[in-house]
Design a protein around this motif. Sequence first.
Motif, mmCIF file in Angstrom:
data_model
loop_
_atom_site.group_PDB
_atom_site.id
_atom_site.type_symbol
_atom_site.label_atom_id
_atom_site.label_comp_id
_atom_site.label_asym_id
_atom_site.label_seq_id
_atom_site.Cartn_x
_atom_site.Cartn_y
_atom_site.Cartn_z
ATOM 1 N N ALA A 99 0.829 -1.210 0.000
ATOM 2 C CA ALA A 99 0.000 0.000 0.000
ATOM 3 C C ALA A 99 0.863 1.260 0.000
ATOM 4 N N VAL A 100 1.930 1.245 0.786
ATOM 5 C CA VAL A 100 2.807 2.414 0.838
ATOM 6 C C VAL A 100 3.534 2.599 -0.497
ATOM 7 N N ALA A 101 4.021 1.507 -1.077
ATOM 8 C CA ALA A 101 4.725 1.594 -2.359
ATOM 9 C C ALA A 101 3.794 2.092 -3.458
ATOM 10 N N ALA A 102 2.553 1.597 -3.459
ATOM 11 C CA ALA A 102 1.601 2.046 -4.478
ATOM 12 C C ALA A 102 1.290 3.532 -4.319
ATOM 13 N N ALA A 103 1.128 3.999 -3.077
ATOM 14 C CA ALA A 103 0.853 5.420 -2.846
ATOM 15 C C ALA A 103 2.046 6.286 -3.267
ATOM 16 N N ALA A 104 3.249 5.794 -3.004
ATOM 17 C CA ALA A 104 4.442 6.544 -3.407
ATOM 18 C C ALA A 104 4.561 6.598 -4.921
ATOM 19 N N ASP A 105 4.226 5.507 -5.611
ATOM 20 C CA ASP A 105 4.282 5.498 -7.074
ATOM 21 C C ASP A 105 3.273 6.476 -7.675
ATOM 22 N N ARG A 106 2.123 6.637 -7.022
ATOM 23 C CA ARG A 106 1.116 7.579 -7.515
ATOM 24 C C ARG A 106 1.433 9.026 -7.127
#
Length: 247
Positions: A143-150
């Motif tokens: 979840a954190v990685a996906a939010a950072a990618d966005r």
Amino acid sequence: MNVIAEMLLTEPAPAAIWATLMLLTFPALLLLGSPNATRHPRRAAREWVAALRHRDEERLAEAAQASRCAEEIRAAADHAATSAQRWQQLWEQSEDELNAAWQGWLDADDRLRKALTAAAWGTPPTARTCEEYAARERYLLRAVAAAADRGELPADGHGWDARLHPAEQDVVIARASRAWLRQRYERAVAAERAARHDAERAHRAVGSLRHEAHVAAVQARELSGLRPAPRRGRAATGHGPETVLAS
């Protein structure tokens, strides 16, 4: 009132003729009004003509200098206009970034409301087994990685608690995202304000330089309006200053 005064007051043409005659005879009056000119008329005439020629040459030199100054200022104005265009582009880019930051902040606030609604149904306590903890940790990292990618979180974020339930983790991530995006929006506001100030200052500089170039060009045209009279030989005309005074 005598006839001449009445004629000058009622008829414009005679008045203009008298004014022209006075202007034409003014140099001669200056010569005759000087005791030295009365004693040496030829020398006085030569000096007077030389002074007029010298003044004309000075005016032409001043006109040339003003023309060069106008060209230099105009070149500086063109260079400043190119720089002002770049500042304008930076300002427009900062406006786009500001709008994107504002929309990102609004979206983060909406995600937080949804996460709070989902977590309001109740969540199990913290992880009690290693397997459950590992599963929650994997969910948190994804979840954190996906939010950072966005672009919703900084890439170097840390301090997450993997023991929380995924619904609670979503709330924590959404709060962190909203706080970070708000900071990004505030930085974008400051950057846009600075870019607008720089662009407006650059445009004012261009206007000032172009005005100065126009003033210098007008001055050059006014100064170049006086041309030195062509020098003609006395042998060809027979009517030089000395000849006139001697006759």
